[in-house]
Scaffold this motif. Sequence first.
Motif, mmCIF file in Angstrom:
data_model
loop_
_atom_site.group_PDB
_atom_site.id
_atom_site.type_symbol
_atom_site.label_atom_id
_atom_site.label_comp_id
_atom_site.label_asym_id
_atom_site.label_seq_id
_atom_site.Cartn_x
_atom_site.Cartn_y
_atom_site.Cartn_z
ATOM 1 N N THR A 279 78.319 -12.927 23.123
ATOM 2 C CA THR A 279 78.404 -13.372 24.509
ATOM 3 C C THR A 279 77.027 -13.721 25.035
ATOM 4 O O THR A 279 76.006 -13.201 24.584
ATOM 5 N N ASP A 280 76.993 -14.616 25.999
ATOM 6 C CA ASP A 280 75.726 -15.015 26.598
ATOM 7 C C ASP A 280 75.265 -13.964 27.589
ATOM 8 O O ASP A 280 76.061 -13.304 28.262
ATOM 9 N N PHE A 281 73.955 -13.841 27.700
ATOM 10 C CA PHE A 281 73.365 -12.939 28.689
ATOM 11 C C PHE A 281 73.564 -13.510 30.087
ATOM 12 O O PHE A 281 73.253 -14.673 30.328
ATOM 13 N N PRO A 282 74.067 -12.701 31.030
ATOM 14 C CA PRO A 282 74.165 -13.175 32.409
ATOM 15 C C PRO A 282 72.788 -13.571 32.934
ATOM 16 O O PRO A 282 71.810 -12.880 32.673
ATOM 17 N N ALA B 254 80.338 -8.139 34.634
ATOM 18 C CA ALA B 254 79.151 -8.986 34.478
ATOM 19 C C ALA B 254 79.437 -10.310 33.788
ATOM 20 O O ALA B 254 78.995 -11.373 34.243
ATOM 21 N N GLN B 255 80.176 -10.265 32.689
ATOM 22 C CA GLN B 255 80.431 -11.499 31.942
ATOM 23 C C GLN B 255 81.375 -12.433 32.715
ATOM 24 O O GLN B 255 81.151 -13.645 32.777
ATOM 25 N N GLU B 256 82.427 -11.865 33.300
ATOM 26 C CA GLU B 256 83.350 -12.680 34.103
ATOM 27 C C GLU B 256 82.619 -13.299 35.279
ATOM 28 O O GLU B 256 82.789 -14.498 35.575
ATOM 29 N N SER C 107 79.394 -13.970 35.590
ATOM 30 C CA SER C 107 78.460 -14.995 35.139
ATOM 31 C C SER C 107 79.169 -16.323 34.896
ATOM 32 O O SER C 107 78.752 -17.373 35.377
ATOM 33 N N ALA C 108 80.271 -16.266 34.156
ATOM 34 C CA ALA C 108 80.990 -17.495 33.811
ATOM 35 C C ALA C 108 81.580 -18.171 35.050
ATOM 36 O O ALA C 108 81.454 -19.399 35.232
ATOM 37 N N THR D 166 72.661 -10.589 37.961
ATOM 38 C CA THR D 166 73.265 -9.421 37.335
ATOM 39 C C THR D 166 72.605 -8.155 37.858
ATOM 40 O O THR D 166 71.392 -7.978 37.724
ATOM 41 N N GLU E 164 66.897 -10.879 29.561
ATOM 42 C CA GLU E 164 67.841 -10.302 28.607
ATOM 43 C C GLU E 164 67.495 -8.855 28.299
ATOM 44 O O GLU E 164 68.388 -8.007 28.165
ATOM 45 N N TYR F 293 68.704 -6.807 31.170
ATOM 46 C CA TYR F 293 70.160 -6.649 31.097
ATOM 47 C C TYR F 293 70.534 -5.587 30.065
ATOM 48 O O TYR F 293 71.421 -4.752 30.300
#
Length: 230
Positions: free
Chosen positions: A2-5, A71-73, A75-76, A87, A119, A122
């Motif tokens: 997954t990408d870093f926020p 966090a991931q949701e 960010s996207a 974040t 990163e 995070y």
Amino acid sequence: MTDFPPSARASSEAAENTGRTGVGPGFVHLRVHSALSLLEGALPIKKLLDLAKADNQPALAIADTNNLFGAQEFSAKAWGAGIQPITACQLSVFFDDGLDSGRRGEPALADLVLIAMSEDGYGNLMELSSRAFLDTETGLRPHVSIDYLLSKSEDIIVLTGGASGPIGAALLAGRKDLAKERLERLAACFDQRCYVEIQRHGMEAERKTEEAFLELAYEMNLPLVATNEA
């Protein structure tokens, strides 16, 4: 993988650019709770982004309490909405310096807001929020010790938590000396990344502590930040 926020540094640059061009309100929420902060937030991430977009907010920080579940949701969906995601996490911390919680058997905890700058930052937020749950005795609020927080402070911005934070808790207990000691400890570790946080929700605790916050910030040459916990 997954990408870093995205980083807080990029977010602050976006807000600064927005302010220069005069587009939007020039204000960024740094302490918003989503529905993933149980008993504190009620709105899902998409709704928060819709509200931020309607208000021409250039960026938004979601700082759920002791977790990064969204966090991931966030960010996207934020990128999709044209909003810079920041974040963050509101983390409960135990200073273990003699301040009593007033509740038998419970440590005196206070909340700080931590914002990832990179990163690495995070990654430190993930470790801190994970240890808060894994290392806390069952039945107590998840938290980390101040020593552990300071050991994972790299590439993290700290907001002092306002009246409900560790500095405010000491002030409300009549311990300005302890408030200063706590702030000095944070400022020394979060070098040029420590912000004295003030809030105005009309609460008595905020009125009692604001003057002291300002005095400490000016005395220690620390920047101020105004937040609106939501």
